[in-house]
Design a protein around this motif. Structure first.
Motif, PDB file in Angstrom:
ATOM      1  N   TYR A 123       1.064  -1.246   0.081  1.00 57.99           N
ATOM      2  CA  TYR A 123      -0.016   0.188  -0.057  1.00 57.99           C
ATOM      3  C   TYR A 123       0.873   1.110   0.146  1.00 57.99           C
ATOM      4  CZ  TYR A 123      -4.265   2.347   1.910  1.00 57.99           C
ATOM      5  OH  TYR A 123      -5.600   3.044   2.059  1.00 57.99           O
ATOM      6  N   PRO A 144      -3.359   6.618   7.696  1.00 63.28           N
ATOM      7  CA  PRO A 144      -3.172   6.216   9.201  1.00 63.28           C
ATOM      8  C   PRO A 144      -1.890   6.654   9.800  1.00 63.28           C
ATOM      9  CG  PRO A 144      -3.151   4.176   7.529  1.00 63.28           C
ATOM     10  CD  PRO A 144      -3.443   5.595   6.794  1.00 63.28           C
ATOM     11  N   PRO A 145      -1.847   6.537  11.170  1.00 64.89           N
ATOM     12  CA  PRO A 145      -0.579   7.092  11.838  1.00 64.89           C
ATOM     13  C   PRO A 145       0.713   6.069  11.610  1.00 64.89           C
ATOM     14  CG  PRO A 145      -2.344   6.221  13.538  1.00 64.89           C
ATOM     15  CD  PRO A 145      -2.914   6.417  12.069  1.00 64.89           C
ATOM     16  N   ASN A 146       0.529   4.979  11.243  1.00 62.53           N
ATOM     17  CA  ASN A 146       1.609   4.007  11.099  1.00 62.53           C
ATOM     18  C   ASN A 146       2.368   4.096   9.331  1.00 62.53           C
ATOM     19  OD1 ASN A 146      -0.620   2.974   9.660  1.00 62.53           O
ATOM     20  ND2 ASN A 146      -0.509   0.929  10.449  1.00 62.53           N
ATOM     21  N   HIS A 149       5.792   5.137   8.791  1.00 64.04           N
ATOM     22  CA  HIS A 149       6.623   4.405   9.612  1.00 64.04           C
ATOM     23  C   HIS A 149       7.066   3.069   8.932  1.00 64.04           C
ATOM     24  CE1 HIS A 149       7.270   7.717  12.489  1.00 64.04           C
ATOM     25  NE2 HIS A 149       5.911   7.569  12.489  1.00 64.04           N
ATOM     26  N   LEU A 150       6.152   2.370   8.454  1.00 63.44           N
ATOM     27  CA  LEU A 150       6.358   1.100   7.947  1.00 63.44           C
ATOM     28  C   LEU A 150       5.636   0.890   6.588  1.00 63.44           C
ATOM     29  CD1 LEU A 150       3.293  -0.541   8.637  1.00 63.44           C
ATOM     30  CD2 LEU A 150       4.629  -0.539  10.812  1.00 63.44           C
ATOM     31  N   ILE A 152       2.958  -0.531   4.989  1.00 67.26           N
ATOM     32  CA  ILE A 152       1.671  -1.517   5.391  1.00 67.26           C
ATOM     33  C   ILE A 152       1.566  -2.553   4.126  1.00 67.26           C
ATOM     34  CG2 ILE A 152      -0.861  -1.367   5.610  1.00 67.26           C
ATOM     35  CD1 ILE A 152      -0.419   1.368   6.678  1.00 67.26           C
ATOM     36  N   GLY A 153       1.164  -3.753   4.522  1.00 66.17           N
ATOM     37  CA  GLY A 153       0.768  -4.753   3.549  1.00 66.17           C
ATOM     38  C   GLY A 153       0.187  -6.008   4.248  1.00 66.17           C
ATOM     39  N   VAL A 240     -13.389  -4.476   7.727  1.00 63.94           N
ATOM     40  CA  VAL A 240     -12.881  -3.855   9.184  1.00 63.94           C
ATOM     41  C   VAL A 240     -13.116  -4.992  10.138  1.00 63.94           C
ATOM     42  CG1 VAL A 240     -13.573  -2.339  11.026  1.00 63.94           C
ATOM     43  CG2 VAL A 240     -13.353  -1.301   9.036  1.00 63.94           C
ATOM     44  N   PRO A 241     -12.489  -5.612  10.892  1.00 67.18           N
ATOM     45  CA  PRO A 241     -10.945  -4.971  11.224  1.00 67.18           C
ATOM     46  C   PRO A 241      -9.856  -5.932  10.703  1.00 67.18           C
ATOM     47  CG  PRO A 241     -11.764  -6.647  13.073  1.00 67.18           C
ATOM     48  CD  PRO A 241     -12.840  -6.477  11.977  1.00 67.18           C
ATOM     49  N   GLY A 243      -8.997  -6.520   7.392  1.00 65.47           N
ATOM     50  CA  GLY A 243      -8.350  -6.181   6.123  1.00 65.47           C
ATOM     51  C   GLY A 243      -9.196  -6.894   5.091  1.00 65.47           C
TER      52      GLY A 243
ATOM     53  N   ASN B 146     -20.244  -5.836  10.881  1.00 67.26           N
ATOM     54  CA  ASN B 146     -20.446  -6.979   9.860  1.00 67.26           C
ATOM     55  C   ASN B 146     -20.447  -8.262  10.553  1.00 67.26           C
ATOM     56  OD1 ASN B 146     -17.448  -6.906  10.640  1.00 67.26           O
ATOM     57  ND2 ASN B 146     -16.766  -6.674   8.533  1.00 67.26           N
ATOM     58  N   GLN B 174       8.290  -3.601  14.667  1.00 62.10           N
ATOM     59  CA  GLN B 174       7.993  -2.040  15.317  1.00 62.10           C
ATOM     60  C   GLN B 174       6.734  -2.233  16.308  1.00 62.10           C
ATOM     61  OE1 GLN B 174       7.337   0.999  12.546  1.00 62.10           O
ATOM     62  NE2 GLN B 174       8.918   0.296  11.011  1.00 62.10           N
ATOM     63  N   PRO B 183       7.474   4.938  16.722  1.00 61.05           N
ATOM     64  CA  PRO B 183       7.807   3.545  17.193  1.00 61.05           C
ATOM     65  C   PRO B 183       9.261   3.325  17.420  1.00 61.05           C
ATOM     66  CG  PRO B 183       7.373   4.046  14.617  1.00 61.05           C
ATOM     67  CD  PRO B 183       7.199   5.347  15.283  1.00 61.05           C
ATOM     68  N   TRP B 237       0.072  -2.171  16.341  1.00 69.29           N
ATOM     69  CA  TRP B 237       0.696  -0.851  15.635  1.00 69.29           C
ATOM     70  C   TRP B 237       0.502  -1.233  13.986  1.00 69.29           C
ATOM     71  CZ3 TRP B 237       1.722   4.019  15.003  1.00 69.29           C
ATOM     72  CH2 TRP B 237       2.793   4.359  14.250  1.00 69.29           C
ATOM     73  N   TYR B 239      -1.922  -3.151  12.166  1.00 70.26           N
ATOM     74  CA  TYR B 239      -3.163  -3.738  11.549  1.00 70.26           C
ATOM     75  C   TYR B 239      -4.261  -2.838  11.054  1.00 70.26           C
ATOM     76  CZ  TYR B 239      -6.919  -3.063  14.917  1.00 70.26           C
ATOM     77  OH  TYR B 239      -7.924  -2.785  15.790  1.00 70.26           O
ATOM     78  N   PRO B 241      -4.856  -0.056   8.273  1.00 68.05           N
ATOM     79  CA  PRO B 241      -6.227  -0.660   7.958  1.00 68.05           C
ATOM     80  C   PRO B 241      -6.483  -1.545   7.055  1.00 68.05           C
ATOM     81  CG  PRO B 241      -5.336   0.943   5.861  1.00 68.05           C
ATOM     82  CD  PRO B 241      -4.391   0.871   7.188  1.00 68.05           C
ATOM     83  N   LEU B 242      -5.133  -2.550   6.798  1.00 67.24           N
ATOM     84  CA  LEU B 242      -5.427  -3.645   6.033  1.00 67.24           C
ATOM     85  C   LEU B 242      -4.982  -5.174   6.808  1.00 67.24           C
ATOM     86  CD1 LEU B 242      -3.513  -2.394   2.898  1.00 67.24           C
ATOM     87  CD2 LEU B 242      -5.920  -2.372   3.283  1.00 67.24           C
ATOM     88  N   GLY B 243      -5.226  -5.195   8.019  1.00 71.70           N
ATOM     89  CA  GLY B 243      -5.203  -6.319   8.820  1.00 71.70           C
ATOM     90  C   GLY B 243      -3.948  -6.745   9.471  1.00 71.70           C
ATOM     91  N   PHE B 245      -0.454  -8.723   9.905  1.00 70.59           N
ATOM     92  CA  PHE B 245       0.511  -8.986   8.881  1.00 70.59           C
ATOM     93  C   PHE B 245       1.722  -9.559   9.589  1.00 70.59           C
ATOM     94  CE2 PHE B 245       3.806  -7.366   5.544  1.00 70.59           C
ATOM     95  CZ  PHE B 245       3.531  -8.239   4.629  1.00 70.59           C
TER      96      PHE B 245
END
Lengths: 400, 400
Positions: A123, A144-146, A149-150, A152-153, A240-241, A243, B146, B174, B183, B237, B239, B241-243, B245
Motif C-alpha cells: 500500500y 493512518p498514523p503508521n 513508519h512502515l 503497510i501490507g 474492518v477489522p 483487512g 459486519n 515495530q 515507534p 501498531w 493492523y 487499515p489492512l489487517g 501481517f
C-alpha cells in the motif's frame, strides 16, 4: 514485401536485447508441453532447446514447465542464463542456429510463468493511500498514523493469481451501503482495477533470518505488472477489522513475462524524500536508489485513462522485502509481492477507478477490457518493457 | 513385565480405531525418506508398505512424501483408504502382517504433513471477538457491524506454517504504545498464543464456482489443531487499515496429524442460535449440524490455563468454506483455514493470553512451552483425539 527478420527489431521496441523477460509458453503443435521462453520483439525464444555452445551452465533449470527452478537457482545462474540468451539473440554468428527456436508471439499460448508461493500486497503510494483514505474514512485522517513508519501490507490469495488474458468474472458477495439496514447479496456494482508492480522472489531465505535492504538483489528475480482487481462494495463492508478478503481474492492478474531486475539498472531512481526518520532496518538513505522509473499506462477498451508513475512510490521494493522478513518470516521461491496501487500526484496519474472518479464511479462494466502496460528507460535511449496485463470482465454467474 | 501389544490400546486412548489420523514421518534408519503414516495409540502405521490384501485401490497416493496426493484424490478414495487402515489395525487375522509396519511414536520424526497452499484465518468465536474488541477498541462497539452477517477472515502466510514441535523464535518488529511519540524496534513484549482448529482442503474447486454449504464434506479432508502465534504489540501498531501481517506471519504451528472429518460424525452439534437472519449462501438452519463438540485444552509449561469449547463457535467450518468461495475464488489441495481463536463464555475458556489476562499480561516468556490438545466424543464413549500442537519460545535474535 519480404518478412522482417526476427533479429531486426523496430526502433524503440521495448522488448529488445536489454529487456529479455522470461515466460512459459506452449505451441499449437504440442499444447500440453509447457516450455520456458524469452520474449524478443514479437518472438519467443525456446529456452528448452538452446544448442551448444549457447547452452549455459545449469541449463537443467531451463527444462522445467515453470520458472521456479530458474528462480530458485540464484543470482549467479540468473546472470549466466541472461548472458547466454543475449548472446544467442544478438551475435550474428548464431542466427542460423537460433532462428528455428524463435516462435512468433501470435502463434503461442502463454501460461502463468511461475507457481506462486505466498502473495503479499502492499500500500506504498502516498497519493493512493491519501486519496482512498479520504473516500473510505471521510471523518478520519487520510493516512493512518503508521503509514510513514512502515510499508503497510497484507497477504492475498495466491491460488487465484492468473496470467494476463484470463477473463475476470464479476464477483458476487455481500454489500451494505450505509443507508441499508442489512447486507444484500449480488454481483459487485463497484468492480475496480488496481495498477500495481509485482516483484517475484527467486532465492528463498531462512526462517528466523531477516533479509536486509542490501540483500534485495540476492533474493528478487524480477518484475511484472499486476492488476489487483477489487470489488469496492464487497471490500468496504468486509474489511474492518482484519483487512480485505473477498473483495480481492477472486482474481489477481499478472504479466505473462517476468523482466529480470538487472534490466532496470538504468531506471533506478531515488524515492521521495522521507517525512519521518526511518528505523534502521528500513533506512535507505545510504543505499542504492531504491525506486524504479517505470511509466505505467492504464487503458480501458483501448482508451488511455491514466499514466501512473512508479517512481513516485514512497516505499521501495527493497524496503518492502526487509519489512516482510524483519520478524523472521522466511521467503520461498515464487513468493510474489505487489507494490499496491500506483498513483501519482496528478489527477490523470491515479491507478484505480475509485480514485479516478473520486469514489463516484462509473466502475467496470461487463465486457470492459483493461490493459496495463509499462516501460522504463534503458541504456542509450532503449526502452525496457514490462509484459502487459490484460483482462476482460465477464458477467457474474446467474443466481444461485 | 511383558511389553503391551501395539494392537491393545489403553482404555480411553484418543487415537483408537475411530480416530486414525494421517501424518508424515521418517525413521532414524532413513531420515531423508518421508512416508505417510496413521497414528494408532502410541504407534505409527507405515502406509507406504501395506501388503496385499490390505492395500486399498489407488494405493499409489500413499507412496508420496506428503499427504497432498491423498488429499487431492477425493472423498471416495479417502473412505477406501480409511476402511483399509481400520481393517489392518483391528482384524486379528492381519496382525502378523501389520505388526512389522508399526513404529513406536517415540522412534520416528514427524514432519509437516502437507504442503500448505493458501492459509486463511477466521475470527469465528463471538466470545473472542467481543473480548478482543473491548481491549483493542475500548471506545467503539466490541463487535464490528459486519460480524454477525459474515464470517470475517483474512489470508495469512502459508510459507511459515510449521509442524508441532518446531521452536518459535520471538519475533522482532515495530511497536508503538499510545504514549510513545514514535515507534521503536525490538523483540515483541506481548507474544501470545491463539488456540484454533484448522480445516484442510482436499479436493480442489473450480475458479468461478462457489462451494455450497452442503458440499463441505466433498472438499474438506480433515481437522487439526492450530496455534496462531501472535505478537500483540506488533499487531496493534500495524493492523489498521489492512489487517494483521507481521504480528502473525513469523510462525503458525499445526498438528503433525490430520484427523479425517468422518471421525467427528458423533461429535456434530448445532452452532449457537443466530441473532440475525443469514443470507441464503450462509443459512445453515436446515443443514446438518455444522458445529463439532471438540474440547480443547491449553497448557503452558504443563499447567492447564484454559479449556476452550469449539462447540461454542458462532460460525461453522462449512459456512467459512462457503463464504471463502462465494466470490468465485477457487480452492486448491492443501488450502488450510483456521477457525480463529476459540473462546467460550467462561473466563477459563479463553483461547489466548490477551483475553485470559484482559490485556494486561503476562504474555509468553522465553523458554515457555505451549501445548494444545483436544478430543471429541466418538461412538460408544470413545474419544477422538486431535494431534497436539506444541512449541517452545526461543529468545529473539541479538541485534541487528
Amino acid at each position: 514485401m519480404s518478412e522482417q527478420s526476427p533479429f531486426d527489431l523496430p526502433e524503440g521496441d521495448p522488448f529488445g536485447p536489454h529487456t529479455l523477460p522470461y515466460g512459459v509458453f506452449s505451441t499449437a503443435q504440442a499444447p500440453a508441453v509447457r516450455r520456458l521462453g524469452v520474449r524478443f520483439g514479437r518472438y519467443v525464444l525456446d529456452l528448452s532447446a538452446l544448442p551448444e555452445p549457447l547452452r549455459p551452465a545449469h541449463a537443467e533449470v531451463l527444462a522445467a514447465p515453470t520458472l521456479n527452478p530458474l528462480l530458485a537457482a540464484g543470482r549467479p545462474v540468473w546472470a549466466q542464463v541472461r548472458a547466454a540468451v543475449r548472446t544467442a539473440l544478438t551475435d550474428p554468428a548464431h542466427r542460423s542456429a537460433v532462428a528455428p527456436l524463435l516462435h512468433p508471439l501470435d502463434d503461442v499460448t502463454l501460461h502463468l510463468p511461475f507457481d506462486v508461493a505466498d502473495y503479499v500486497d502492499f500500500y506504498a503510494s502516498e497519493h493512493h493511500a491519501t486519496n482512498v483514505g479520504k473516500i473510505f474514512r471521510p471523518d478520519g485522517a487520510a493516512l493512518p498514523p503508521n503509514w510513514k513508519h512502515l510499508p503497510i501490507g497484507y497477504h492475498g490469495r495466491a491460488g487465484t493469481v492468473v496470467v494476463s488474458g484470463t477473463p475476470v468474472v464479476r464477483p458476487r458477495g455481500q454489500r451494505k451501503a450505509p443507508a441499508d439496514t442489512a447486507p444484500t447479496f449480488g454481483p459487485s456494482g463497484r468492480l475496480d482495477i488496481e495498477a500495481e508492480v509485482g516483484f517475484v522472489v527467486g532465492a528463498p531465505s531462512t526462517l528466523h533470518e531477516p533479509v536486509a535492504l542490501e540483500s534485495f538483489r540476492e533474493h528478487v528475480f524480477g518484475v511484472c505488472l499486476v492488476n489487483d482487481w477489487s470489488a469496492r462494495d464487497i471490500q468496504a463492508w468486509e474489511y474492518v477489522p482484519l483487512g480485505p478478503f473477498l473483495g480481492k481474492s477472486f482474481a489477481t492478474s499478472v504479466s505473462a513475462w517476468i523482466t529480470p531486475l538487472d534490466a532496470f539498472d538504468d531506471a533506478r531512481t531515488a524515492p521521495p524524500a522521507r517525512d519521518f526518520p526511518l528505523l534502521p532496518y528500513l533506512d535507505d538513505a545510504d543505499a542504492e536508489p531504491g525506486g524504479i522509473d517505470l511509466r505505467i499506462e492504464v487503458r480501458i477498451n483501448g482508451e488511455t485513462v491514466s499514466r501512473p508513475p512508479f517512481a513516485s512510490m514512497y516505499w521501495t521494493a527493497a524496503q518492502q522485502l526487509a519489512h516482510m522478513t524483519v520478524n523472521g518470516a522466511s521467503l520461498r521461491t515464487g513468493d510474489l509481492y505487489a507494490s499496491g496501487t500506483v498513483s501519482g500526484p496528478e489527477p490523470d496519474q491515479r491507478g484505480c477507478l475509485l480514485e479516478l472518479t473520486e469514489g463516484k464511479g462509473p466502475f467496470l462494466q461487463d465486457g470492459d477490457e483493461v490493459t496495463l502496460t509499462a516501460w522504463a528507460p534503458g541504456p542509450n535511449g532503449a526502452r525496457i518493457g514490462l509484459g502487459e496485463v490484460t483482462g476482460r470482465i465477464l458477467p457474474a454467474p446467474a443466481t444461485p
